[in-house]
Design a protein around this motif. Structure first.
Motif, PDB file in Angstrom:
ATOM      1  N   ARG A  27      -2.204   8.052  -3.306  1.00 50.88           N
ATOM      2  CA  ARG A  27      -1.681   7.899  -4.658  1.00 50.88           C
ATOM      3  C   ARG A  27      -0.848   6.621  -4.681  1.00 50.88           C
ATOM      4  O   ARG A  27      -0.056   6.377  -3.774  1.00 50.88           O
ATOM      5  N   VAL A  28      -1.034   5.825  -5.725  1.00 51.56           N
ATOM      6  CA  VAL A  28      -0.271   4.593  -5.899  1.00 51.56           C
ATOM      7  C   VAL A  28       0.513   4.721  -7.191  1.00 51.56           C
ATOM      8  O   VAL A  28      -0.045   5.104  -8.226  1.00 51.56           O
ATOM      9  N   GLU A  29       1.809   4.412  -7.137  1.00 52.76           N
ATOM     10  CA  GLU A  29       2.637   4.491  -8.342  1.00 52.76           C
ATOM     11  C   GLU A  29       2.180   3.445  -9.356  1.00 52.76           C
ATOM     12  O   GLU A  29       1.708   2.374  -8.979  1.00 52.76           O
ATOM     13  N   PRO A  30       2.331   3.738 -10.636  1.00 51.42           N
ATOM     14  CA  PRO A  30       1.925   2.786 -11.680  1.00 51.42           C
ATOM     15  C   PRO A  30       2.674   1.458 -11.558  1.00 51.42           C
ATOM     16  O   PRO A  30       3.730   1.383 -10.942  1.00 51.42           O
ATOM     17  N   ARG A  31       2.137   0.429 -12.173  1.00 57.58           N
ATOM     18  CA  ARG A  31       2.709  -0.922 -12.095  1.00 57.58           C
ATOM     19  C   ARG A  31       4.154  -0.990 -12.576  1.00 57.58           C
ATOM     20  O   ARG A  31       4.918  -1.811 -12.107  1.00 57.58           O
ATOM     21  N   ALA A  34       8.527   1.460  -9.139  1.00 62.86           N
ATOM     22  CA  ALA A  34       8.718   0.820  -7.835  1.00 62.86           C
ATOM     23  C   ALA A  34       7.454   1.012  -6.996  1.00 62.86           C
ATOM     24  O   ALA A  34       6.867   2.097  -6.994  1.00 62.86           O
ATOM     25  N   PRO A  35       7.004  -0.024  -6.272  1.00 62.78           N
ATOM     26  CA  PRO A  35       5.783   0.103  -5.471  1.00 62.78           C
ATOM     27  C   PRO A  35       5.914   1.214  -4.431  1.00 62.78           C
ATOM     28  O   PRO A  35       6.856   1.230  -3.643  1.00 62.78           O
ATOM     29  N   THR A  36       4.981   2.158  -4.471  1.00 67.68           N
ATOM     30  CA  THR A  36       4.947   3.251  -3.502  1.00 67.68           C
ATOM     31  C   THR A  36       3.501   3.682  -3.293  1.00 67.68           C
ATOM     32  O   THR A  36       2.786   3.936  -4.249  1.00 67.68           O
ATOM     33  N   ARG A  55       5.089  -0.724  -1.058  1.00 72.57           N
ATOM     34  CA  ARG A  55       3.671  -1.086  -0.849  1.00 72.57           C
ATOM     35  C   ARG A  55       2.800  -0.433  -1.908  1.00 72.57           C
ATOM     36  O   ARG A  55       3.043   0.692  -2.316  1.00 72.57           O
ATOM     37  N   ARG A  56       1.790  -1.144  -2.347  1.00 76.00           N
ATOM     38  CA  ARG A  56       0.788  -0.572  -3.250  1.00 76.00           C
ATOM     39  C   ARG A  56      -0.558  -0.418  -2.525  1.00 76.00           C
ATOM     40  O   ARG A  56      -1.421   0.303  -2.992  1.00 76.00           O
ATOM     41  N   ALA A  57      -0.710  -1.094  -1.400  1.00 75.99           N
ATOM     42  CA  ALA A  57      -1.943  -0.992  -0.614  1.00 75.99           C
ATOM     43  C   ALA A  57      -1.630  -1.367   0.834  1.00 75.99           C
ATOM     44  O   ALA A  57      -0.750  -2.189   1.087  1.00 75.99           O
ATOM     45  N   ILE A  58      -2.351  -0.740   1.765  1.00 76.68           N
ATOM     46  CA  ILE A  58      -2.287  -1.067   3.182  1.00 76.68           C
ATOM     47  C   ILE A  58      -3.725  -1.018   3.688  1.00 76.68           C
ATOM     48  O   ILE A  58      -4.413  -0.005   3.513  1.00 76.68           O
ATOM     49  N   ALA A  59      -4.175  -2.106   4.287  1.00 72.08           N
ATOM     50  CA  ALA A  59      -5.549  -2.183   4.785  1.00 72.08           C
ATOM     51  C   ALA A  59      -5.852  -1.010   5.705  1.00 72.08           C
ATOM     52  O   ALA A  59      -5.082  -0.702   6.617  1.00 72.08           O
ATOM     53  N   GLY A  60      -6.961  -0.324   5.451  1.00 70.99           N
ATOM     54  CA  GLY A  60      -7.414   0.781   6.288  1.00 70.99           C
ATOM     55  C   GLY A  60      -6.901   2.144   5.863  1.00 70.99           C
ATOM     56  O   GLY A  60      -7.437   3.158   6.287  1.00 70.99           O
ATOM     57  N   ILE A  61      -5.856   2.187   5.050  1.00 76.83           N
ATOM     58  CA  ILE A  61      -5.357   3.486   4.589  1.00 76.83           C
ATOM     59  C   ILE A  61      -6.135   3.847   3.335  1.00 76.83           C
ATOM     60  O   ILE A  61      -5.911   3.293   2.252  1.00 76.83           O
ATOM     61  N   GLU A  62      -7.099   4.738   3.538  1.00 84.02           N
ATOM     62  CA  GLU A  62      -8.000   5.166   2.471  1.00 84.02           C
ATOM     63  C   GLU A  62      -8.492   6.570   2.783  1.00 84.02           C
ATOM     64  O   GLU A  62      -8.453   6.996   3.944  1.00 84.02           O
TER      65      GLU A  62
END
Length: 90
Positions: A27-31, A34-36, A55-62
């Motif tokens: 889950r990514v917080e809306p724009r 705060a980025p989470t 963070r809004r994205a981390i490579a490989g975390i999917e």
């Protein structure tokens, strides 16, 4: 290297623990917030949330990826969680 994994069902608040499992959702917080980035991890005994602040994205975390986490366990009403845990993918 991350320590030996503890089953999610055995996690206790305020302990430092390691967990290994599969990411079942992110889950990514809306724009406008705060980025989470929150990754929900299932090890077969339960679920824990890894919350990455700033963070809004981390490579490989999917979803579907295998991950090992290490951090301090926090207690919430829903699931145990770890804020900004160390992690290893694979």
């Amino acid at each position: 290297m991350i320590a030996q994994a503890t089953p999610v069902s055995d996690l206790r608040p305020r302990d430092v623990a390691a967990v290994a499992g599969r990411i079942v959702s992110i889950r990514v917080e809306p724009r406008d917030a705060a980025p989470t980035l929150t990754a929900r991890v299932d090890d077969g005994t339960g679920r824990v949330e890894a919350i990455f602040m700033g963070r809004r994205a981390i490579a490989g975390i999917e979803p579907g990826a295998r991950i090992r986490l290490e951090g301090r366990v926090c207690s919430t009403d829903a699931l145990p969680c770890m804020y900004n845990p160390r992690f290893e993918l694979g």
